[in-house]
Design a protein around this motif. Structure first.
Motif, short mmCIF file in Angstrom:
data_model
loop_
_atom_site.label_atom_id
_atom_site.label_comp_id
_atom_site.label_asym_id
_atom_site.label_seq_id
_atom_site.Cartn_x
_atom_site.Cartn_y
_atom_site.Cartn_z
N THR A 145 0.81 -1.25 0.18
CA THR A 145 -0.05 -0.06 0.12
C THR A 145 0.83 1.23 -0.10
O THR A 145 0.55 2.29 -0.63
CB THR A 145 -0.85 -0.09 1.18
OG1 THR A 145 -1.61 -1.21 1.12
CG2 THR A 145 -1.60 1.04 1.36
N GLN A 153 -7.86 0.16 -0.42
CA GLN A 153 -7.85 -1.07 0.02
C GLN A 153 -9.16 -1.23 0.78
O GLN A 153 -9.81 -2.24 1.09
CB GLN A 153 -6.54 -1.55 0.89
CG GLN A 153 -6.51 -3.03 1.50
CD GLN A 153 -5.04 -3.30 2.05
OE1 GLN A 153 -4.27 -2.39 2.06
NE2 GLN A 153 -4.80 -4.49 2.51
N ASP A 166 -5.69 -1.35 -5.03
CA ASP A 166 -5.16 -2.18 -3.97
C ASP A 166 -5.86 -3.23 -3.41
O ASP A 166 -6.85 -2.84 -2.59
CB ASP A 166 -4.67 -0.96 -2.91
CG ASP A 166 -3.73 -1.50 -1.90
OD1 ASP A 166 -3.43 -2.64 -1.83
OD2 ASP A 166 -3.53 -0.59 -1.01
N GLU A 167 -5.59 -4.59 -3.62
CA GLU A 167 -6.34 -5.48 -3.16
C GLU A 167 -7.91 -5.23 -3.12
O GLU A 167 -8.80 -5.38 -2.16
CB GLU A 167 -6.02 -5.90 -1.42
CG GLU A 167 -4.63 -6.01 -1.67
CD GLU A 167 -4.42 -7.03 -0.32
OE1 GLU A 167 -5.15 -7.69 0.15
OE2 GLU A 167 -3.27 -6.86 0.29
#
Ligand code: ATP
Ligand code: MG
Length: 248
Positions: A47, A83, A159-160
């Motif tokens: 991240t 995320q 991000d994920e």
């Protein structure tokens, strides 16, 4: 090496928070139109890496260039999906998806059509007038993903994004992101914990080491699409990457 060939150039990137060294001398390039997945252990700095790319975090040293210039989210047409769900709480689902396009002052007809496409693609029709806090985490994340897709970005940073999704939604949205990438020719940097997801999606997988993170390996995934997760070659790639991660 030229700005034409590379969308993103990362040169000797280092990032520390106080005495905590997170990124150490990361150097790599991402080609224009490439789909790159980044995998690495929990807490290794994935991240942080994305945040330096979007200028949310200043690098300690080194540089990141987008289109050959210092990264600038105001100038470059980039979208990101964090995320954690990050829908605007006081806007409805539909207003959230319209939001970025309205900021960019796109024509109303264009926005109407684009937003309808995205709402249907993300299966959000029945929630269009709801507010993010009324939805599940995965539905809220769909708003944010839809908002990013709606912008037709040149560079999409994720991000994920599918970490909180059930498996059916995840498979569907994995195919959608590939379709978007194939249609728009955008460059995608997609962070994931899920090795199978990385091999399914990416042209190239970057493996980060434990922190302080550097690039441990860059693996080109040479498989036809749509990819068969049960094929021998797919399993070989997956096993290799998992083996690399097992060292930590
Ligand atoms: N603003 C900050 N201040 C201090 N330390 C930070 C900050 N942001 C991140 N860190 C630390 O930097 C390290 C890397 O964090 P980061 O969130 O980038 O990892 P990650 O690979 O994304 O983790 P995860 O797999 O959990 O998403 C962690 O040890 C984290 O505690
Ligand atoms: Mg993270």
């Amino acid at each position: 090496m030229s700005e034409k060939e590379y969308k993103v150039e990362v040169k000797n990137l280092c990032k520390s928070f106080g005495t905590l060294e997170v990124l150490k001398d990361c150097s790599f390039n991402i080609k224009r139109g490439e789909f790159v997945c980044v995998v690495g252990p929990t807490g290794c700095g994935k991240t942080t890496f994305l945040n330096t790319l979007t200028c949310l975090t200043e690098p300690t040293s080194g540089e990141i260039l987008v289109d050959g210039e210092p990264a600038n989210p105001e100038k470059h047409n980039l979208s990101f999906v964090f995320q954690e769900p990050s829908a605007v709480p006081w806007l409805t689902v539909e207003q959230n998806i319209r939001f970025g396009l309205e900021i960019k002052k796109k024509p109303k007809e264009y926005i109407d059509e684009r937003v309808e496409n995205i709402i249907s693609m993300m299966a959000l029709s029945k929630y269009r007038d709801r507010y993010p806090h009324e939805l599940s985490t995965s539905a809220e994340q769909k708003i944010v993903i839809g908002r990013a897709f709606a912008m037709n970005p040149d560079l999409l940073l994720m991000d994920e994004p599918y970490g909180q999704m059930d498996i059916k939604t995840r498979f569907y949205l994995e195919d959608e992101v590939v379709r978007l990438w194939e249609t728009l020719g955008c460059t995608i940097v997609f962070i994931t914990h899920n090795v199978e997801e990385a091999v399914y999606l990416a042209e190239r997988v970057l493996i980060l080491s434990q922190k302080p993170a550097s690039i441990k390996e860059s693996i080109a995934i040479d498989l036809p699409r749509p990819r068969d997760i049960a094929s021998k070659k797919f399993i070989e790639y997956r096993t290799h990457i998992v083996d690399m991660i097992k060292w930590w």
